[in-house]
Write a protein that holds these residues in place. Structure first.
Motif, mmCIF file in Angstrom:
data_model
loop_
_atom_site.group_PDB
_atom_site.id
_atom_site.type_symbol
_atom_site.label_atom_id
_atom_site.label_comp_id
_atom_site.label_asym_id
_atom_site.label_seq_id
_atom_site.Cartn_x
_atom_site.Cartn_y
_atom_site.Cartn_z
ATOM 1 N N VAL A 38 0.853 -1.196 0.000
ATOM 2 C CA VAL A 38 0.000 0.000 0.000
ATOM 3 C C VAL A 38 0.887 1.243 0.000
ATOM 4 N N ARG A 39 1.888 1.232 0.896
ATOM 5 C CA ARG A 39 2.819 2.372 0.987
ATOM 6 C C ARG A 39 3.477 2.654 -0.367
ATOM 7 N N THR A 40 4.004 1.596 -0.977
ATOM 8 C CA THR A 40 4.714 1.773 -2.254
ATOM 9 C C THR A 40 3.773 2.293 -3.332
ATOM 10 N N ASN A 41 2.566 1.733 -3.372
ATOM 11 C CA ASN A 41 1.625 2.169 -4.406
ATOM 12 C C ASN A 41 1.218 3.628 -4.218
ATOM 13 N N ILE A 42 1.088 4.041 -2.979
ATOM 14 C CA ILE A 42 0.754 5.451 -2.732
ATOM 15 C C ILE A 42 1.900 6.324 -3.231
ATOM 16 N N GLU A 43 3.135 5.891 -2.967
ATOM 17 C CA GLU A 43 4.293 6.669 -3.437
ATOM 18 C C GLU A 43 4.300 6.751 -4.967
ATOM 19 N N PHE A 44 4.026 5.632 -5.613
ATOM 20 C CA PHE A 44 4.033 5.604 -7.082
ATOM 21 C C PHE A 44 2.878 6.393 -7.688
ATOM 22 N N SER A 45 1.802 6.562 -6.919
ATOM 23 C CA SER A 45 0.642 7.245 -7.478
ATOM 24 C C SER A 45 0.854 8.750 -7.566
ATOM 25 N N SER A 46 1.947 9.235 -7.020
ATOM 26 C CA SER A 46 2.202 10.667 -7.115
ATOM 27 C C SER A 46 3.689 10.920 -7.332
ATOM 28 N N ILE A 47 4.125 10.582 -8.518
ATOM 29 C CA ILE A 47 5.555 10.689 -8.823
ATOM 30 C C ILE A 47 5.973 12.160 -8.941
ATOM 31 N N ASP A 48 5.139 12.947 -9.606
ATOM 32 C CA ASP A 48 5.538 14.317 -9.921
ATOM 33 C C ASP A 48 5.408 15.283 -8.750
ATOM 34 N N LYS A 49 4.475 14.967 -7.849
ATOM 35 C CA LYS A 49 4.238 15.906 -6.750
ATOM 36 C C LYS A 49 4.580 15.215 -5.434
ATOM 37 N N GLU A 50 5.435 15.851 -4.645
ATOM 38 C CA GLU A 50 5.782 15.255 -3.358
ATOM 39 C C GLU A 50 4.581 15.346 -2.410
ATOM 40 N N ILE A 51 4.265 14.228 -1.794
ATOM 41 C CA ILE A 51 3.146 14.207 -0.851
ATOM 42 C C ILE A 51 3.706 14.388 0.556
ATOM 43 N N LYS A 52 3.355 15.499 1.178
ATOM 44 C CA LYS A 52 3.794 15.741 2.554
ATOM 45 C C LYS A 52 2.643 15.494 3.530
ATOM 46 N N THR A 53 1.427 15.823 3.098
ATOM 47 C CA THR A 53 0.273 15.609 3.972
ATOM 48 C C THR A 53 -0.716 14.678 3.269
ATOM 49 N N LEU A 54 -1.158 13.673 3.999
ATOM 50 C CA LEU A 54 -1.944 12.603 3.393
ATOM 51 C C LEU A 54 -3.061 12.201 4.352
ATOM 52 N N LEU A 55 -4.269 12.030 3.838
ATOM 53 C CA LEU A 55 -5.315 11.516 4.731
ATOM 54 C C LEU A 55 -5.969 10.270 4.164
ATOM 55 N N PHE A 56 -6.362 9.417 5.086
ATOM 56 C CA PHE A 56 -7.086 8.194 4.745
ATOM 57 C C PHE A 56 -8.528 8.382 5.197
ATOM 58 N N THR A 57 -9.463 8.192 4.265
ATOM 59 C CA THR A 57 -10.859 8.271 4.665
ATOM 60 C C THR A 57 -11.645 7.145 4.005
ATOM 61 N N SER A 58 -12.963 7.144 4.218
ATOM 62 C CA SER A 58 -13.833 6.143 3.598
ATOM 63 C C SER A 58 -15.221 6.748 3.485
ATOM 64 N N SER A 59 -16.111 6.048 2.808
ATOM 65 C CA SER A 59 -17.466 6.567 2.674
ATOM 66 C C SER A 59 -18.183 6.508 4.024
ATOM 67 N N ASP A 60 -18.116 5.337 4.651
ATOM 68 C CA ASP A 60 -18.898 5.114 5.864
ATOM 69 C C ASP A 60 -18.023 4.695 7.041
ATOM 70 N N VAL A 61 -18.662 4.494 8.172
ATOM 71 C CA VAL A 61 -17.925 4.110 9.384
ATOM 72 C C VAL A 61 -17.382 2.682 9.275
ATOM 73 N N SER A 62 -16.373 2.428 10.050
ATOM 74 C CA SER A 62 -15.815 1.071 10.258
ATOM 75 C C SER A 62 -15.329 0.369 8.998
ATOM 76 N N GLU A 63 -14.848 1.139 8.034
ATOM 77 C CA GLU A 63 -14.311 0.494 6.831
ATOM 78 C C GLU A 63 -12.821 0.176 6.979
ATOM 79 N N GLY A 64 -12.206 0.703 8.064
ATOM 80 C CA GLY A 64 -10.800 0.388 8.310
ATOM 81 C C GLY A 64 -9.845 1.560 8.175
ATOM 82 N N LYS A 65 -10.378 2.785 8.189
ATOM 83 C CA LYS A 65 -9.523 3.977 8.062
ATOM 84 C C LYS A 65 -8.404 4.007 9.101
#
Ligand SMILES: Nc1ncnc2c1ncn2[C@@H]1O[C@H](COP(=O)(O)OP(=O)(O)OP(=O)(O)O)[C@@H](O)[C@H]1O
Ligand SMILES: [Mg+2]
Length: 237
Positions: A38-65
Protein backbone atom coordinates in the motif's frame (compact mmCIF):
# COMPACT_ATOMS: atom_id res chain seq x y z
CA UNK A 1 -5.65 -1.56 23.03
CA UNK A 2 -1.98 -0.87 23.44
CA UNK A 3 0.68 -2.13 21.14
CA UNK A 4 2.52 -4.08 23.77
CA UNK A 5 -0.26 -5.10 26.14
CA UNK A 6 -1.41 -8.01 24.12
CA UNK A 7 1.75 -9.65 22.92
CA UNK A 8 0.57 -13.20 22.77
CA UNK A 9 1.99 -15.99 20.63
CA UNK A 10 3.19 -14.36 17.40
CA UNK A 11 0.90 -16.46 15.25
CA UNK A 12 -2.19 -15.00 16.91
CA UNK A 13 -1.07 -11.40 16.46
CA UNK A 14 -3.33 -10.53 13.58
CA UNK A 15 -5.78 -7.74 13.00
CA UNK A 16 -8.69 -10.15 13.21
CA UNK A 17 -7.54 -11.06 16.72
CA UNK A 18 -7.55 -7.46 17.82
CA UNK A 19 -3.94 -6.51 17.15
CA UNK A 20 -4.28 -3.20 15.38
CA UNK A 21 -0.59 -2.46 14.75
CA UNK A 22 0.37 -5.67 13.00
CA UNK A 23 3.18 -3.84 11.15
CA UNK A 24 4.85 -3.01 14.45
CA UNK A 25 4.18 -6.28 16.27
CA UNK A 26 4.78 -8.64 13.36
CA UNK A 27 6.65 -6.89 10.55
CA UNK A 28 7.15 -10.16 8.70
CA UNK A 29 3.45 -11.07 8.72
CA UNK A 30 1.85 -11.27 5.28
CA UNK A 31 -0.55 -8.47 6.24
CA UNK A 32 2.43 -6.24 7.11
CA UNK A 33 3.79 -6.99 3.65
CA UNK A 34 0.45 -5.88 2.20
CA UNK A 35 0.73 -2.60 4.08
CA UNK A 36 4.20 -2.08 2.59
CA UNK A 37 2.64 -2.61 -0.84
CA UNK A 38 0.00 0.00 0.00
CA UNK A 39 2.82 2.37 0.99
CA UNK A 40 4.71 1.77 -2.25
CA UNK A 41 1.62 2.17 -4.41
CA UNK A 42 0.75 5.45 -2.73
CA UNK A 43 4.29 6.67 -3.44
CA UNK A 44 4.03 5.60 -7.08
CA UNK A 45 0.64 7.24 -7.48
CA UNK A 46 2.20 10.67 -7.11
CA UNK A 47 5.55 10.69 -8.82
CA UNK A 48 5.54 14.32 -9.92
CA UNK A 49 4.24 15.91 -6.75
CA UNK A 50 5.78 15.26 -3.36
CA UNK A 51 3.15 14.21 -0.85
CA UNK A 52 3.79 15.74 2.55
CA UNK A 53 0.27 15.61 3.97
CA UNK A 54 -1.94 12.60 3.39
CA UNK A 55 -5.31 11.52 4.73
CA UNK A 56 -7.09 8.19 4.74
CA UNK A 57 -10.86 8.27 4.67
CA UNK A 58 -13.83 6.14 3.60
CA UNK A 59 -17.47 6.57 2.67
CA UNK A 60 -18.90 5.11 5.86
CA UNK A 61 -17.93 4.11 9.38
CA UNK A 62 -15.81 1.07 10.26
CA UNK A 63 -14.31 0.49 6.83
CA UNK A 64 -10.80 0.39 8.31
CA UNK A 65 -9.52 3.98 8.06
CA UNK A 66 -7.82 3.96 11.44
CA UNK A 67 -6.29 0.50 10.99
CA UNK A 68 -4.99 1.25 7.49
CA UNK A 69 -3.71 4.75 8.28
CA UNK A 70 -1.91 3.64 11.47
CA UNK A 71 -0.24 0.63 9.84
CA UNK A 72 0.77 2.48 6.70
CA UNK A 73 2.19 5.31 8.83
CA UNK A 74 4.21 2.70 10.74
CA UNK A 75 5.66 1.26 7.51
CA UNK A 76 6.83 4.75 6.45
CA UNK A 77 8.48 5.24 9.84
CA UNK A 78 10.13 1.81 9.55
CA UNK A 79 11.50 2.95 6.20
CA UNK A 80 13.26 5.82 7.99
CA UNK A 81 10.87 8.66 7.19
CA UNK A 82 10.13 11.12 9.98
CA UNK A 83 6.38 10.65 10.31
CA UNK A 84 3.70 12.49 12.27
CA UNK A 85 0.43 10.59 12.67
CA UNK A 86 -2.49 12.79 13.72
CA UNK A 87 -5.92 11.71 14.92
CA UNK A 88 -8.12 14.24 13.15
CA UNK A 89 -11.21 12.12 13.80
CA UNK A 90 -12.58 14.38 16.52
CA UNK A 91 -15.78 12.30 16.70
CA UNK A 92 -14.71 8.64 17.05
CA UNK A 93 -10.98 8.88 17.84
CA UNK A 94 -8.98 5.67 18.29
CA UNK A 95 -5.30 6.56 17.90
CA UNK A 96 -4.74 6.89 21.66
CA UNK A 97 -6.18 3.41 22.26
CA UNK A 98 -4.18 1.86 19.43
CA UNK A 99 -0.93 3.31 20.76
CA UNK A 100 -1.83 2.95 24.47
CA UNK A 101 -1.69 6.68 25.19
CA UNK A 102 -3.73 9.08 27.29
CA UNK A 103 -5.92 11.53 25.43
CA UNK A 104 -6.31 14.46 27.79
CA UNK A 105 -4.65 16.77 25.26
CA UNK A 106 -4.39 16.53 21.50
CA UNK A 107 -5.39 18.12 18.21
CA UNK A 108 -8.55 19.63 19.69
CA UNK A 109 -6.40 21.34 22.35
CA UNK A 110 -4.07 22.73 19.68
CA UNK A 111 -7.02 24.07 17.68
CA UNK A 112 -9.24 25.31 20.49
CA UNK A 113 -6.57 26.80 22.77
CA UNK A 114 -3.98 27.70 20.13
CA UNK A 115 -1.50 25.55 22.05
CA UNK A 116 1.95 24.98 20.48
CA UNK A 117 1.89 21.47 18.98
CA UNK A 118 5.38 20.75 20.34
CA UNK A 119 3.97 20.50 23.84
CA UNK A 120 1.17 18.18 22.69
CA UNK A 121 2.86 15.77 20.26
CA UNK A 122 4.30 12.62 21.75
CA UNK A 123 6.81 10.00 20.70
CA UNK A 124 5.30 6.60 19.99
CA UNK A 125 6.91 3.25 20.78
CA UNK A 126 7.97 3.15 17.14
CA UNK A 127 11.15 4.85 16.02
CA UNK A 128 10.58 7.87 13.72
CA UNK A 129 6.86 7.94 14.50
CA UNK A 130 5.46 10.86 16.50
CA UNK A 131 1.74 11.05 17.20
CA UNK A 132 -0.88 13.61 18.14
CA UNK A 133 -4.03 12.14 19.65
CA UNK A 134 -7.45 13.74 19.10
CA UNK A 135 -7.68 15.41 22.50
CA UNK A 136 -11.07 15.83 24.19
CA UNK A 137 -14.01 15.56 21.79
CA UNK A 138 -15.10 19.13 21.00
CA UNK A 139 -18.69 20.28 20.32
CA UNK A 140 -17.67 21.77 16.94
CA UNK A 141 -15.25 19.42 15.12
CA UNK A 142 -16.02 20.68 11.58
CA UNK A 143 -15.45 24.28 12.61
CA UNK A 144 -12.13 23.46 14.28
CA UNK A 145 -10.88 21.41 11.32
CA UNK A 146 -11.94 24.15 8.90
CA UNK A 147 -10.16 26.88 10.87
CA UNK A 148 -7.09 28.89 9.93
CA UNK A 149 -5.43 27.36 12.98
CA UNK A 150 -5.72 23.94 11.34
CA UNK A 151 -4.23 25.27 8.11
CA UNK A 152 -1.39 26.90 10.03
CA UNK A 153 -0.84 23.74 12.05
CA UNK A 154 -0.43 21.72 8.84
CA UNK A 155 1.99 24.29 7.41
CA UNK A 156 4.11 24.22 10.58
CA UNK A 157 4.35 20.44 10.86
CA UNK A 158 5.22 20.16 7.17
CA UNK A 159 8.48 21.96 7.96
CA UNK A 160 9.38 19.50 10.67
CA UNK A 161 8.27 16.13 9.28
CA UNK A 162 8.81 14.19 6.06
CA UNK A 163 5.21 13.02 6.09
CA UNK A 164 2.03 13.83 8.01
CA UNK A 165 -0.71 11.19 8.00
CA UNK A 166 -4.22 12.10 9.17
CA UNK A 167 -6.90 9.72 10.38
CA UNK A 168 -10.28 11.37 9.76
CA UNK A 169 -14.04 10.62 9.92
CA UNK A 170 -15.96 9.07 7.00
CA UNK A 171 -16.88 11.34 4.12
CA UNK A 172 -20.60 10.82 3.85
CA UNK A 173 -21.75 11.45 7.41
CA UNK A 174 -20.04 14.75 8.28
CA UNK A 175 -18.34 17.66 6.50
CA UNK A 176 -15.05 17.45 8.46
CA UNK A 177 -13.23 15.33 5.90
CA UNK A 178 -14.30 17.15 2.76
CA UNK A 179 -12.90 20.32 4.26
CA UNK A 180 -9.63 18.66 5.26
CA UNK A 181 -9.27 16.90 1.90
CA UNK A 182 -8.93 20.26 0.23
CA UNK A 183 -6.02 21.19 2.49
CA UNK A 184 -3.82 18.11 2.15
CA UNK A 185 -1.60 16.91 -0.71
CA UNK A 186 -3.26 13.53 -1.14
CA UNK A 187 -6.34 11.50 -0.20
CA UNK A 188 -6.65 7.71 -0.08
CA UNK A 189 -10.09 6.13 0.08
CA UNK A 190 -10.41 2.96 2.16
CA UNK A 191 -13.11 0.69 0.76
CA UNK A 192 -14.16 -2.32 2.81
CA UNK A 193 -15.18 -5.20 0.61
CA UNK A 194 -18.68 -6.45 1.24
CA UNK A 195 -19.51 -3.38 3.32
CA UNK A 196 -19.02 -0.35 1.10
CA UNK A 197 -21.84 0.34 -1.35
CA UNK A 198 -20.88 1.24 -4.92
CA UNK A 199 -23.15 4.30 -4.82
CA UNK A 200 -21.52 5.50 -1.59
CA UNK A 201 -18.03 5.23 -3.06
CA UNK A 202 -19.22 7.15 -6.13
CA UNK A 203 -20.70 9.87 -3.93
CA UNK A 204 -17.46 10.09 -1.92
CA UNK A 205 -15.54 10.59 -5.13
CA UNK A 206 -17.93 13.39 -6.13
CA UNK A 207 -17.48 15.10 -2.76
CA UNK A 208 -13.71 14.92 -3.17
CA UNK A 209 -13.88 16.25 -6.73
CA UNK A 210 -16.03 19.14 -5.54
CA UNK A 211 -13.18 20.46 -3.39
CA UNK A 212 -10.51 19.52 -5.97
CA UNK A 213 -8.96 16.99 -3.63
CA UNK A 214 -6.10 14.91 -4.99
CA UNK A 215 -7.50 11.36 -4.82
CA UNK A 216 -4.47 9.10 -5.09
CA UNK A 217 -6.29 5.77 -5.07
CA UNK A 218 -8.18 3.19 -3.07
CA UNK A 219 -7.20 0.68 -0.44
CA UNK A 220 -9.41 -2.36 -0.73
CA UNK A 221 -9.68 -3.61 2.81
CA UNK A 222 -10.67 -7.11 3.88
CA UNK A 223 -10.29 -8.47 0.37
CA UNK A 224 -9.85 -12.15 1.14
CA UNK A 225 -9.18 -12.48 4.85
CA UNK A 226 -9.21 -16.27 4.78
CA UNK A 227 -6.03 -16.22 2.70
CA UNK A 228 -4.45 -13.74 5.04
CA UNK A 229 -4.38 -11.11 2.32
CA UNK A 230 -6.47 -8.54 4.11
CA UNK A 231 -5.32 -5.55 2.14
CA UNK A 232 -5.01 -4.63 -1.47
CA UNK A 233 -4.51 -1.43 -3.33
CA UNK A 234 -6.34 -0.30 -6.41
CA UNK A 235 -6.04 2.71 -8.61
CA UNK A 236 -8.87 4.96 -9.58
CA UNK A 237 -10.58 3.77 -12.72
N1 LIG B 1 -8.89 -6.26 7.20
C1 LIG B 1 -9.46 -6.39 8.39
N2 LIG B 1 -9.63 -7.61 8.90
C2 LIG B 1 -10.23 -7.78 10.10
N3 LIG B 1 -10.68 -6.77 10.88
C3 LIG B 1 -10.53 -5.52 10.42
C4 LIG B 1 -9.91 -5.25 9.16
N4 LIG B 1 -9.90 -3.91 8.97
C5 LIG B 1 -10.48 -3.36 10.07
N5 LIG B 1 -10.86 -4.33 10.94
C6 LIG B 1 -11.57 -4.14 12.22
O1 LIG B 1 -12.77 -3.42 11.95
C7 LIG B 1 -13.03 -2.47 12.98
C8 LIG B 1 -13.12 -1.08 12.35
O2 LIG B 1 -11.82 -0.73 11.87
P1 LIG B 1 -11.26 0.73 12.04
O3 LIG B 1 -11.45 1.24 13.42
O4 LIG B 1 -9.89 0.74 11.47
O5 LIG B 1 -12.27 1.47 11.04
P2 LIG B 1 -12.59 3.01 10.88
O6 LIG B 1 -12.97 3.19 9.45
O7 LIG B 1 -11.47 3.82 11.39
O8 LIG B 1 -13.87 3.17 11.80
P3 LIG B 1 -14.54 4.58 12.28
O9 LIG B 1 -15.47 4.95 11.16
O10 LIG B 1 -15.23 4.23 13.54
O11 LIG B 1 -13.43 5.57 12.45
C9 LIG B 1 -11.89 -2.60 13.99
O12 LIG B 1 -12.31 -3.44 15.03
C10 LIG B 1 -10.77 -3.25 13.19
O13 LIG B 1 -9.90 -4.02 14.00
MG1 LIG C 1 -11.46 5.35 12.79
Amino acid sequence: MSLFNHRKKPSTDTIENGVKLVTAVEPKNVVSEQFRTVRTNIEFSSIDKEIKTLLFTSSDVSEGKSTVSANTAVTWAQQGKKVLFVDADLRRPTLHTTFGLTNTQGLSTILASNEDYHSIQTASAIENLTVITSGPIPPNPAELLNSNRMKNFLLSVENEYDLIVLDVPPLLSVTDTQVLAANVDGVVLVVRQGVAQRVAVKRSKELLNMVHANLLGYVLNDVAPKNGYGYGYGYEK
